[in-house]
Design an enzyme around this catalytic site. Structure first.
Site, PDB file in Angstrom:
ATOM      1  N   HIS A 377       0.856  -1.189   0.000  1.00 15.46           N
ATOM      2  CA  HIS A 377       0.000   0.000   0.000  1.00 15.46           C
ATOM      3  C   HIS A 377       0.888   1.234   0.000  1.00 15.46           C
ATOM      4  O   HIS A 377       1.843   1.319   0.786  1.00 15.46           O
ATOM      5  CB  HIS A 377      -0.908   0.008   1.233  1.00 15.46           C
ATOM      6  N   GLU A 379       0.048   4.975   0.193  1.00 15.22           N
ATOM      7  CA  GLU A 379      -0.726   6.217   0.333  1.00 15.22           C
ATOM      8  C   GLU A 379       0.223   7.404   0.156  1.00 15.22           C
ATOM      9  O   GLU A 379       1.290   7.459   0.770  1.00 15.22           O
ATOM     10  CB  GLU A 379      -1.407   6.271   1.697  1.00 15.22           C
ATOM     11  N   GLU A 448      -8.616   6.709  -5.135  1.00 16.12           N
ATOM     12  CA  GLU A 448      -8.691   8.117  -5.515  1.00 16.12           C
ATOM     13  C   GLU A 448      -8.176   8.299  -6.951  1.00 16.12           C
ATOM     14  O   GLU A 448      -7.276   9.095  -7.212  1.00 16.12           O
ATOM     15  CB  GLU A 448      -7.921   9.015  -4.539  1.00 16.12           C
ATOM     16  N   GLU A 466     -10.872   2.474  -7.298  1.00 12.49           N
ATOM     17  CA  GLU A 466     -11.937   2.946  -6.421  1.00 12.49           C
ATOM     18  C   GLU A 466     -12.808   3.925  -7.219  1.00 12.49           C
ATOM     19  O   GLU A 466     -13.563   3.506  -8.082  1.00 12.49           O
ATOM     20  CB  GLU A 466     -11.344   3.587  -5.165  1.00 12.49           C
ATOM     21  N   GLU A 472     -16.356   1.985   3.257  1.00 13.23           N
ATOM     22  CA  GLU A 472     -15.865   2.691   4.446  1.00 13.23           C
ATOM     23  C   GLU A 472     -16.856   3.722   4.973  1.00 13.23           C
ATOM     24  O   GLU A 472     -16.839   4.048   6.164  1.00 13.23           O
ATOM     25  CB  GLU A 472     -14.504   3.344   4.168  1.00 13.23           C
TER      26      GLU A 472
END
Length: 666
Positions: A377, A379, A448, A466, A472
């Site tokens: 991941h 971010e 995003e 996404e 979420e």
């Protein structure tokens, strides 16, 4: 005289045989292979236009084509020149997807326009049985020097107003909005896909395909004469106001419209994929769809933290525990968010090192010996340039450790504090990441993102994205999470753009924000695992909530790539049923979900093999199930079925059903 006529005839035949003819003052037409869709192109009042009929009925009224450049306007004083025609009828295979083979059958028309200034502009139309796409080509404009597109002047004028589902461009971040229905003429600028119930038994979906080094499209509705509605192109700008910086030959994305007599037909169209280029990855054997779990829901539920501390989620011990569970229950991967520095206050982000309580080498080694891969991941908090500066080293490190999938993230309104993710700046960044990842045999799950446009055909390591108001929001959404109609609307809207990382399969509906939880039944969560397509599909709950739960058996058996996909029934925002056949086998899986209204649905099994007997295992809402009062009640039953049978499914309020159909051994 006879010799002259003969020579003229030979020249005409030669031009037609090569697909090139000279235009006259009239319009030119191209139809779909079955003749249902007709696109007409011409020039009126020195302006180029196109219009579209479906089965003789006007769908797109005359609509303008053109550009406003920094030093010229194309489509203002125009003449039509030569046209070229071609066609294609082929079958191609995607290494993963909703179908194992894709039929690409279209008729093509290329029209050459020329401005009074001498500047050429080509427009290419491809017309399919279920819609059309067109794109601009500016041949080596400005002699190889950079130029700017200030506006794309493309219009798509619907012949009359209609009900449409959309999210507003200016009030929706990351595309994480609720798709709302309303008359098209009353809407503000909207994102695509734009889904339209044009008339009874006629549905349209407007989007784009093959978005490369260009700006994402938005559409601004404007009322026009005779009750028509003009959709004006509104490209996502740079901070400078320029829409696209270009150099040399420019090819725009395809502007697309799917046309279907049923809402379900929008979902089964391959028009967008077909308009993308074939795979640039020759050996795709390393690209592996699959189910995974992760240390994710427990963080959103405030039981764990992303940053290091007493309840840190991504510790070596905790990830190993998840890997043990994955190995026992047939999951191919484990995601852990928060494994690297950059989550705490003021921490410097790094993708080349891990927190002290997370041993990347030990975790990946441990997982591989159990047949489970760690999912990385990265971010960025919108710091796209930081990822670009580290991704070559990071992806090389991941590759050596056996990591095959990475989830990227861009929480932050602007990329690098200055440009929108949907702008050309963001599109360029996403492509760099995809190509770098492919070089290191890494699959990407992009969060995003810009709205997907079928690039996964060209770069099949771009597995899922996404760009959706996901699960979420059911953990912490202050307005109560997603409404019951949300997931029965998404397949007809966001789902038309491609695989969607919604993260279904929550089994525990406890709350940390009063009134906020999945507004569904347990059976609906199972149905969503089939309905909302993603080749990397996450069973999103914490593993404690799966232990000892009979419903998990459906998830354990459900594939994430398919040989055939059907939509037996569905109404936008009300209900949907999707049936999918596994690749390399004979089993079928069905997901059926509804909105806040309880209903009974019948599903014909006429897609099963002739003369074969099957066993259907049906997970459905119990007699007293209700998403508000009794969300957990579910029954599991088995029946023998054949091709001539019909399944009768009872769906509670915001309920669902999931069905596994296995061929009986002869």
């Amino acid at each position: 005289m006879r010799l002259l006529r003969f020579v003229r005839f030979v020249i005409l035949v030669s031009l037609v045989m090569n697909g090139v003819t000279k235009s006259n003052a009239g319009n030119v037409k191209v139809t779909s292979p079955d003749g249902a869709v007709t696109v007409t192109v011409g020039v009126k009042n020195q302006q180029p236009f196109y219009m579209v009929n479906y089965e003789g009925k006007a769908v797109v009224a005359p609509s303008h084509l053109g550009y406003l450049l920094n030093n010229a306007e194309l489509g203002a004083k125009t003449k039509m020149g030569k046209v070229a025609r071609s066609q294609k009828d082929e079958i191609w295979n995607q290494p993963w997807g909703e179908n194992d083979i894709t039929h690409n059958h279209y008729n093509e028309l290329m029209v050459n326009f020329r401005e009074q200034s001498g500047q050429p502009m080509q427009v290419v139309f491809r017309v399919y049985n279920d819609g059309f796409g067109f794109r601009y080509i500016l041949p080596d404009y400005n002699k190889g020097k950079e130029f700017q597109i200030m506006d794309e002047l493309t219009e798509m004028t619907l012949a009359h107003d209609a009900k449409a589902w959309s999210i507003p461009t200016n009030h929706t971040e990351y595309f994480e909005g609720i798709y709302k229905a309303g008359m098209l003429s009353q809407k503000d600028t909207v994102c695509t896909p734009l889904t339209i119930e044009y008339e009874k038994d006629l549905y349209l979906a407007i989007h784009e395909a093959a978005l490369e080094d260009y700006a994402s499209i938005n559409l601004t509705p404007r009322s026009a004469d005779g009750g028509a509605v003009r959709l004006l192109t509104a490209l996502t700008p740079w901070r400078s106001g320029v829409k696209v910086y270009a150099k040399g030959q420019l090819k725009s994305p395809w502007r697309t419209m799917i046309i279907s007599k049923t809402a379900g037909g929008l979902l089964t169209s391959n028009l967008m994929l077909n308009l993308n280029e074939p795979s640039q990855i020759k050996d795709t054997s390393w690209i592996e769809p699959g189910r995974y779990i992760g240390i994710w829901w427990s963080i959103h539920k405030k039981q764990n933290t992303w940053e290091m501390g007493p309840t840190h989620g991504a510790t070596t011990e905790n990830v190993k525990r998840y890997m043990d569970f994955a190995a026992r229950h047939g999951f191919s991967g484990v995601l852990a968010e928060g494994w690297n520095p950059g989550w705490g206050q003021g921490e410097k982000i790094s993708y080349l090192e891990s927190y002290p309580d997370f041993d990347m080498h030990e975790v990946t080694r441990y997982g591989l010996q159990k047949g489970v891969r760690f999912i990385g991941h990265t971010e960025t908090w919108g710091n796209a340039s930081l990822l670009e500066s580290q991704m070559e080293q990071a992806f090389n490190w991941f590759e050596r450790l056996g990591i095959r999938a990475v989830k990227t993230g861009y929480v932050g309104h602007y990329f690098d504090g200055k440009e929108l993710a949907k702008s050309q700046y963001g599109i360029r960044h996403y492509r760099k990441v995809i190509e770098c990842a492919a070089k290191h045999h890494i699959m990407i799950d992009n969060h995003e993102p810009a709205m997907p446009t079928g690039i996964q055909r060209t770069w099949p390591n771009l597995m899922t994205q996404e760009g959706v108001r996901g699960q979420e929001y059911n953990a912490w959404g202050r307005r109560g999470g997603n409404p019951p109609s949300h997931t029965v609307t998404l397949p007809f809207t966001r789902g038309l753009a491609g695989p969607t990382d919604f993260t279904p399969a929550i089994f525990n509906f406890s709350e940390i924000v009063p009134g906020t939880h999945p507004h569904s039944t347990l059976a609906k969560q199972l149905g969503e695992f089939v309905v909302i397509y993603s080749p990397l599909q996450m069973a999103a709950d914490a593993i404690e909530n799966y232990e000892g739960q009979p419903a998990l058996s459906f998830i354990e058996s459900c594939p994430t790539t398919w040989s055939r996909t059907l939509v037996p029934n569905g109404e936008i925002g009300k209900y949907i049923t999707i049936a999918r056949k596994e690749r390399g086998g004979d089993s079928w899986f069905i997901g059926s979900i509804t909105n806040e209204e309880a209903r009974s649905l019948e599903v014909s099994l006429d897609f099963l093999d002739e003369g074969a007997t099957y066993r259907a295992i049906i997970y459905e809402d119990g007699p007293e199930a209700d998403f508000e009062r009794n969300p957990y009640e579910m029954t599991i039953r088995q029946i023998a079925v054949t091709k001539v049978d019909t399944l009768h499914l009872r769906l509670a309020r915001s309920g669902g059903a999931a069905v596994r159909i296995e061929k009986a051994k002869q």
